[in-house]
Design an enzyme around this catalytic site. Structure first.
Site, mmCIF file in Angstrom:
data_model
loop_
_atom_site.group_PDB
_atom_site.id
_atom_site.type_symbol
_atom_site.label_atom_id
_atom_site.label_comp_id
_atom_site.label_asym_id
_atom_site.label_seq_id
_atom_site.Cartn_x
_atom_site.Cartn_y
_atom_site.Cartn_z
ATOM 1 N N ALA A 80 0.820 -1.216 0.000
ATOM 2 C CA ALA A 80 0.000 0.000 0.000
ATOM 3 C C ALA A 80 0.856 1.269 0.000
ATOM 4 C CB ALA A 80 -0.911 -0.008 1.221
ATOM 5 N N ALA A 147 2.487 -1.688 4.357
ATOM 6 C CA ALA A 147 2.912 -0.409 3.771
ATOM 7 C C ALA A 147 4.080 -0.604 2.820
ATOM 8 C CB ALA A 147 3.311 0.562 4.874
ATOM 9 N N CYS A 148 3.995 0.053 1.672
ATOM 10 C CA CYS A 148 4.977 -0.164 0.613
ATOM 11 C C CYS A 148 6.404 0.139 1.035
ATOM 12 C CB CYS A 148 4.641 0.708 -0.597
ATOM 13 S SG CYS A 148 5.917 0.673 -1.850
ATOM 14 N N PHE A 149 6.586 1.201 1.811
ATOM 15 C CA PHE A 149 7.962 1.588 2.109
ATOM 16 C C PHE A 149 8.619 0.651 3.117
ATOM 17 C CE2 PHE A 149 6.594 5.008 -0.359
ATOM 18 C CZ PHE A 149 7.724 5.631 -0.865
ATOM 19 N N SER A 151 8.737 -2.498 2.203
ATOM 20 C CA SER A 151 9.003 -3.646 1.341
ATOM 21 C C SER A 151 10.166 -3.346 0.402
ATOM 22 C CB SER A 151 7.742 -3.935 0.521
ATOM 23 O OG SER A 151 7.995 -4.918 -0.436
#
Length: 276
Positions: A80, A147-149, A151
């Site tokens: 996300a 959350a994308c950050f 990953s």
């Protein structure tokens, strides 16, 4: 020097932003438009999720609506992303292009050179780190967060040891689409209020971990940096990073028509956005 198209679109709805990226991909695959770098923003601010994420399980959809945010599933992977105080970029180019290695991770590295140069143009000491080892991956990831950050990708862009851009890639019809988020500022509390966690304690722990591993441009810059300056810096960055001339342009009528159709039939539908 080879010329690529450079498009800065006006703020668009979540469905239209994803539809425009796909329309460019389709028409580039048909040889109707050149390789393209596009910069865009969102209206309203939007939570986008990766293609493989389970929307109901991972996202607090009630809170997304309560906050008046948009919501869309991307055609790319990853986790996300809150598209709010940021600049989103996309790069669309054929897999057969001489600049593009066949390996996904190496192509990611080449495209991300544009980001690296952009951060450096803003006076930030950015670097690209390879996450080939488990030890390196561990430094930039937090297990369990949507959350994308949190990953890491194979090559991560970092400033002062923290992640500054999140990108994802898909390949369809012989064409690469890589897009991602360049954070100017970020409301971490808001982002984490939109994600589901097993308990408040886990949420707080994840949020703390996230803050230690992700950073925004204005947190590391010695002076405030706005959207327009970022567009100019990253425009120059992609030109030098990809070693091409970027020619300012607009979407073609055919791209706009196809994008409107894709927004209505795919990205604006519950069937697509809730499919998992």
């Amino acid at each position: 020097m080879e010329k690529w198209r450079f498009i800065v679109t006006e703020p668009m709805s979540p469905a239209m932003n994803m539809a425009v990226d796909e329309a460019i991909l389709q028409l580039h695959g048909e040889g109707k438009v050149p390789p393209t770098v596009r910069f865009y923003t969102w209206d309203p601010a939007t939570l986008s999720i990766g293609y493989f994420q389970k929307a109901v399980k991972e996202i607090n959809l009630e809170e997304v609506h309560r906050q008046g945010l948009g919501f869309v599933r991307r055609p790319t992977g990853g986790r996300a992303v809150l598209h709010d105080k940021e600049l989103t970029y996309s790069v669309i180019v054929s897999e057969e292009h001489p600049k593009m290695p066949s390996s996904v991770t190496e192509a990611y590295k080449i495209i991300s050179m544009g980001l690296l140069h952009g951060f450096q143009n803003l006076g930030l000491s950015a670097e690209m780190v390879s996450l080939a080892s488990e030890e390196e991956k561990e430094k930039y990831t937090s297990p369990g967060s949507s959350a994308c950050f949190d990953s890491p990708s194979w090559y991560e862009l970092v400033v002062e040891g923290k992640k500054v851009a999140g990108s994802a890639q898909t390949r369809q019809k012989g064409v690469i689409l890589q897009h991602g988020s360049i954070l100017l500022d970020m409301d971490v509390e808001l982002l984490f209020s939109l994600l589901n966690f097993p308990s408040e304690r886990v949420k707080q722990r994840m949020m703390e971990s996230f803050r230690q591993k992700a950073v925004t441009i204005n947190e590391v810059s010695t002076r405030p940096i706005g959207l327009q300056e970022s567009i100019e810096a990253f425009g120059r960055g992609f030109a030098s990073g990809l070693d091409v001339e970027l020619v300012a342009s607009d979407l073609t009528a055919e791209e706009q028509e196809l994008a409107h159709e894709l927004a209505q039939t795919r990205y604006g539908t519950e069937e697509w956005n809730m499919r998992r």
